[in-house]
Design an enzyme around this catalytic site. Sequence first.
Site, short mmCIF file in Angstrom:
data_model
loop_
_atom_site.label_atom_id
_atom_site.label_comp_id
_atom_site.label_asym_id
_atom_site.label_seq_id
_atom_site.Cartn_x
_atom_site.Cartn_y
_atom_site.Cartn_z
N HIS A 123 25.05 -7.08 -16.19
CA HIS A 123 24.57 -7.25 -14.80
C HIS A 123 24.92 -8.68 -14.39
O HIS A 123 24.51 -9.63 -15.08
CB HIS A 123 23.06 -7.03 -14.76
CG HIS A 123 22.65 -5.66 -15.23
ND1 HIS A 123 22.39 -4.63 -14.36
CD2 HIS A 123 22.49 -5.14 -16.48
CE1 HIS A 123 22.07 -3.54 -15.05
NE2 HIS A 123 22.12 -3.82 -16.34
N ASP B 166 24.06 -6.81 -21.66
CA ASP B 166 23.13 -6.42 -20.59
C ASP B 166 22.82 -7.60 -19.65
O ASP B 166 23.39 -7.69 -18.57
CB ASP B 166 21.83 -5.86 -21.20
CG ASP B 166 21.22 -4.73 -20.39
OD1 ASP B 166 21.80 -4.34 -19.36
OD2 ASP B 166 20.14 -4.23 -20.78
N ASP B 167 21.92 -8.48 -20.06
CA ASP B 167 21.51 -9.66 -19.27
C ASP B 167 21.34 -10.81 -20.26
O ASP B 167 20.21 -11.16 -20.61
CB ASP B 167 20.17 -9.38 -18.57
CG ASP B 167 20.19 -8.09 -17.75
OD1 ASP B 167 20.63 -8.13 -16.60
OD2 ASP B 167 19.78 -7.04 -18.29
N HIS C 207 22.32 4.24 -16.05
CA HIS C 207 21.34 3.85 -17.06
C HIS C 207 20.45 5.07 -17.35
O HIS C 207 19.88 5.67 -16.43
CB HIS C 207 20.42 2.75 -16.52
CG HIS C 207 21.00 1.37 -16.56
ND1 HIS C 207 22.08 1.00 -15.82
CD2 HIS C 207 20.63 0.25 -17.26
CE1 HIS C 207 22.35 -0.29 -16.05
NE2 HIS C 207 21.48 -0.76 -16.91
N HIS D 278 28.99 -3.52 -20.10
CA HIS D 278 27.66 -3.39 -19.49
C HIS D 278 27.02 -4.77 -19.34
O HIS D 278 26.37 -5.29 -20.26
CB HIS D 278 26.78 -2.48 -20.37
CG HIS D 278 25.46 -2.11 -19.76
ND1 HIS D 278 25.12 -0.81 -19.44
CD2 HIS D 278 24.39 -2.86 -19.42
CE1 HIS D 278 23.91 -0.78 -18.93
NE2 HIS D 278 23.43 -2.01 -18.91
N GLU E 247 16.87 4.86 -22.14
CA GLU E 247 16.34 3.59 -22.64
C GLU E 247 14.81 3.64 -22.56
O GLU E 247 14.12 3.55 -23.56
CB GLU E 247 16.89 2.41 -21.82
CG GLU E 247 16.39 1.04 -22.29
CD GLU E 247 16.72 -0.10 -21.31
OE1 GLU E 247 17.04 0.19 -20.14
OE2 GLU E 247 16.63 -1.28 -21.71
#
Length: 328
Positions: A14, A273-274, A192, A12, A195
Amino acid sequence: MSFSAMPKVELHLHLEGGAPPAFVRGMAKEKSIDISGIFNEDGSYAYRDFWHFLEVYEAATSVLTSPEDFARLTTAVLEKSAAHGVVYCETFLSPDFCGGRDVGAWREYLAAIKEAADKAEAQNGITLRGIVTPIRHFGPEKAKETALCAAETAGDWVVGFGIAGDEKAGEPGDFAYAFDMAREAGLDLTAHAGEWRGPESITNALNDLRVSRIGHGVRSIEDPALVDRLAEEKVVLEVCPGSNVFLGVYPSLAAHPIERLREAGVIVTVSTDDPPFFHTTMTREYNDLAETFGWDDDAFRALARASLDAAFCDADTKARVAKRLETS
Ligand code: HPA
Ligand code: ZN
């Protein structure tokens, strides 16, 4: 073995979210685009909350305007990931940012990204695969165009279809047409959910989009029946603990449900994630999990194997990556 050297699988990530701030600043300068407002004085990304993060993310992404820019981004991101021991990675890619959802343009962006990924594989031993991802707050019509891009390029490299963006925009079922199209094209599916909205958002993604993995999914912990269902149906959660703590979904890692989900038999994986946005790396995730929950080397080896099992790539690729995990 130190955590940084331990071979890891990340599901996961981005791609634009992996862009180091200095990389984005450099590209903005080359193109004389003023995005100085998205940085703190110390040079890191500046935003107030998740929704502001999405705006800053889109502003950062706006400096990437050509296939060549995305090739350079891919090189920069994979170099960092490989330095943290990642041997296999799946990344979210959005035709929205790569040619405005035009299939011909998307093919050019994708070819440039793949070429950069092939070079990184030869140089750093990291394998990348793509998950095409509409942006939820751009709406279901644009998601259909994105699904067409995904369907046209589905194969050994584009292996999945997902959905990112504002989880509060619309309902999963609004995107069923796009997900049906991607499924028909042979793509594996993730979304997603769980969350920023509660357990029902996960149930809706499972029922209405028929995904096999959930991005985050951590708020399933609020519904024991759903936790049982996830364990029973072997739904894989792409958990991003550092992201959740940085954005305030949970006040601390100690309060994060990853350990309780794992104990309940849910398949959990760990991703960043990021990473520069959330000041994390895969090594940092490992260190923090070891410190907070006492995860040891065996637990991390089991995590990497479970993550590879849950990967969307073909069996040959999995077998090749599995050898990298075994030799550790
Ligand atoms: N969550 C949701 N959407 C996103 C993210 C994220 O972390 N990064 C880019 N789009
Ligand atoms: Zn995400």
